[in-house]
Design a protein around this motif. Structure first.
Motif, PDB file in Angstrom:
ATOM      1  N   ALA A 100      -2.900  -6.078  10.693  1.00 31.82           N
ATOM      2  CA  ALA A 100      -1.478  -5.800  10.445  1.00 31.82           C
ATOM      3  C   ALA A 100      -0.762  -5.417  11.739  1.00 31.82           C
ATOM      4  CB  ALA A 100      -1.344  -4.695   9.404  1.00 31.82           C
ATOM      5  N   ILE A 101      -0.809  -6.316  12.707  1.00 33.93           N
ATOM      6  CA  ILE A 101      -0.201  -6.040  14.015  1.00 33.93           C
ATOM      7  C   ILE A 101       1.326  -6.063  13.938  1.00 33.93           C
ATOM      8  CG2 ILE A 101       0.099  -6.995  16.342  1.00 33.93           C
ATOM      9  CD1 ILE A 101      -2.883  -7.708  16.287  1.00 33.93           C
ATOM     10  N   LYS A 102       1.879  -6.962  13.142  1.00 31.75           N
ATOM     11  CA  LYS A 102       3.339  -7.040  13.038  1.00 31.75           C
ATOM     12  C   LYS A 102       3.944  -5.737  12.511  1.00 31.75           C
ATOM     13  CE  LYS A 102       7.097  -9.784  11.026  1.00 31.75           C
ATOM     14  NZ  LYS A 102       7.440 -10.993  10.220  1.00 31.75           N
ATOM     15  N   PRO A 103       3.499  -5.197  11.364  1.00 34.52           N
ATOM     16  CA  PRO A 103       4.077  -3.921  10.918  1.00 34.52           C
ATOM     17  C   PRO A 103       3.796  -2.770  11.875  1.00 34.52           C
ATOM     18  CG  PRO A 103       2.281  -4.600   9.478  1.00 34.52           C
ATOM     19  CD  PRO A 103       2.597  -5.766  10.355  1.00 34.52           C
ATOM     20  N   ALA A 105       3.680  -2.947  15.153  1.00 36.78           N
ATOM     21  CA  ALA A 105       4.650  -3.057  16.243  1.00 36.78           C
ATOM     22  C   ALA A 105       6.040  -2.605  15.797  1.00 36.78           C
ATOM     23  CB  ALA A 105       4.694  -4.488  16.759  1.00 36.78           C
ATOM     24  N   LEU A 106       6.398  -2.891  14.555  1.00 36.62           N
ATOM     25  CA  LEU A 106       7.699  -2.456  14.043  1.00 36.62           C
ATOM     26  C   LEU A 106       7.784  -0.932  13.938  1.00 36.62           C
ATOM     27  CD1 LEU A 106       8.221  -5.127  11.223  1.00 36.62           C
ATOM     28  CD2 LEU A 106       9.419  -4.990  13.419  1.00 36.62           C
ATOM     29  N   ARG A 111       5.416   2.005  21.974  1.00 32.62           N
ATOM     30  CA  ARG A 111       5.059   0.623  22.294  1.00 32.62           C
ATOM     31  C   ARG A 111       3.615   0.507  22.780  1.00 32.62           C
ATOM     32  NH1 ARG A 111       7.558  -0.914  18.935  1.00 32.62           N
ATOM     33  NH2 ARG A 111       7.554  -3.097  19.599  1.00 32.62           N
ATOM     34  N   LEU A 130      -1.699 -13.018  17.303  1.00 35.01           N
ATOM     35  CA  LEU A 130      -0.860 -12.055  16.582  1.00 35.01           C
ATOM     36  C   LEU A 130      -0.170 -11.091  17.541  1.00 35.01           C
ATOM     37  CD1 LEU A 130      -3.165 -11.115  13.557  1.00 35.01           C
ATOM     38  CD2 LEU A 130      -1.067 -12.467  13.473  1.00 35.01           C
ATOM     39  N   ARG A 133       2.649 -12.921  19.372  1.00 38.29           N
ATOM     40  CA  ARG A 133       3.778 -13.288  18.524  1.00 38.29           C
ATOM     41  C   ARG A 133       4.573 -12.089  18.032  1.00 38.29           C
ATOM     42  NH1 ARG A 133       0.788 -16.352  14.054  1.00 38.29           N
ATOM     43  NH2 ARG A 133       2.827 -16.271  12.998  1.00 38.29           N
ATOM     44  N   PHE A 134       3.882 -10.995  17.702  1.00 38.05           N
ATOM     45  CA  PHE A 134       4.559  -9.899  17.012  1.00 38.05           C
ATOM     46  C   PHE A 134       4.587  -8.586  17.794  1.00 38.05           C
ATOM     47  CE2 PHE A 134       2.747 -12.545  13.481  1.00 38.05           C
ATOM     48  CZ  PHE A 134       3.955 -13.077  13.065  1.00 38.05           C
ATOM     49  N   ALA A 135       3.846  -8.507  18.898  1.00 40.88           N
ATOM     50  CA  ALA A 135       3.813  -7.255  19.672  1.00 40.88           C
ATOM     51  C   ALA A 135       3.868  -7.560  21.160  1.00 40.88           C
ATOM     52  CB  ALA A 135       2.551  -6.465  19.326  1.00 40.88           C
ATOM     53  N   CYS A 138       4.510  -4.729  23.452  1.00 39.73           N
ATOM     54  CA  CYS A 138       3.617  -3.576  23.280  1.00 39.73           C
ATOM     55  C   CYS A 138       2.351  -3.747  24.113  1.00 39.73           C
ATOM     56  CB  CYS A 138       3.191  -3.428  21.812  1.00 39.73           C
ATOM     57  SG  CYS A 138       4.513  -3.000  20.673  1.00 39.73           S
TER      58      CYS A 138
END
Length: 262
Positions: A100-103, A105-106, A111, A130, A133-135, A138
């Motif tokens: 769950a890297i996307k959530p 990072a949100l 960071r 992942l 694309r999403f972090a 970070c």
């Protein structure tokens, strides 16, 4: 489709129960078959070639026996390695489990996020993708832990996890460069949410843990929307690929309606 067709959950061990729980909350009438590859446990220390060959073959046998309406690979390691092959081999919908890297990072303010998984999962190119694309803004630290998998299995069998052992595994992230700035950790193994209380007890104040379980449950509910479920309380089945003393002890603690060997 018969309303008795189950949802089939698959993992190397019992970590996937952390996905079953939120699924059961959304779909209380769904019959569940939970399959643990105890003969192959743990996946995190196996090679990619072993997992890529083993998982599709086992799931083919399980689908033939139980005729599920949906298959859930409730294992990050198996999903990041074998998911495309499984989908190509089976004629039922397959839901995978990925970090769950996307959530994370949100949620992160510093960071700097951590990915805590098995050794096999954290080294996968899928995780690189992942993170990119999403972090992308970070710093993503990774640590592979076989010990936490063993501790989670033992906890469900009735043992009390050693706090020092849990702390040492988290130190695998905190001891890295930038580790002091970590504010979110991805539980990138379905076993690790089973140690939620133990992880929180040794983590710094304010640190947050995220996992994919609730999101997977919502995906399962979406894919089965409008389908019929049997009346009454579901009689769930627990399946092991090896049914020895350790597995019987686990089965007694988990209290499934039926326990079977594959």
């Amino acid at each position: 489709m018969s309303d008795t067709a189950p949802i089939l959950f698959f993992d190397s061990g019992v970590g996937g129960l952390s996905v079953v729980a939120p699924t059961r909350a959304l779909l209380p009438g769904a019959p569940i078959v939970y399959a643990a590859d105890s003969a192959g446990f743990p996946y995190g220390t196996r090679s990619e070639a072993e997992i890529a060959a083993r998982v599709p073959a086992l799931l083919g046998r399980l689908v033939e026996r139980y005729r599920p309406r949906l298959v859930v690979i409730a294992c990050n390691t198996a999903s990041t390695i074998a998911l495309p092959a499984v989908r190509a081999a089976l004629d039922v919908p397959v839901v995978g489990t990925v970090p769950a890297i996307k959530p994370a990072a949100l949620l992160s303010r510093t960071r700097v996020i951590g990915v805590l998984g098995t050794e096999a999962t954290v080294r996968q190119p899928y995780v690189d993708d992942l993170a990119a694309r999403f972090a992308g803004d970070c710093i993503v630290l990774r640590h592979g832990s076989a010990a936490l998998v063993t501790l989670a299995e033992a906890k469900l069998a009735g043992d009390v996890p050693d706090a020092g052992a849990v702390r040492r595994e988290l130190d695998g992230l905190f001891s890295q460069e930038h580790g002091a700035r970590l504010d979110v950790i991805v539980n990138a193994c379905t076993h690790f949410p089973l140690l939620e209380a133990e992880l929180a007890a040794v983590a710094p104040p304010g640190l947050r843990f995220v996992d994919g379980g609730p999101g997977i449950a919502r995906r399962i509910a979406f894919l089965t929307e409008g389908q019929e479920w049997p009346a009454g309380v579901p009689r769930d089945v627990l399946v092991f690929t090896r049914l020895g003393e350790a597995e019987r002890r686990l089965a007694a603690a988990l209290r499934f309606a039926r326990v079977e060997a594959l």
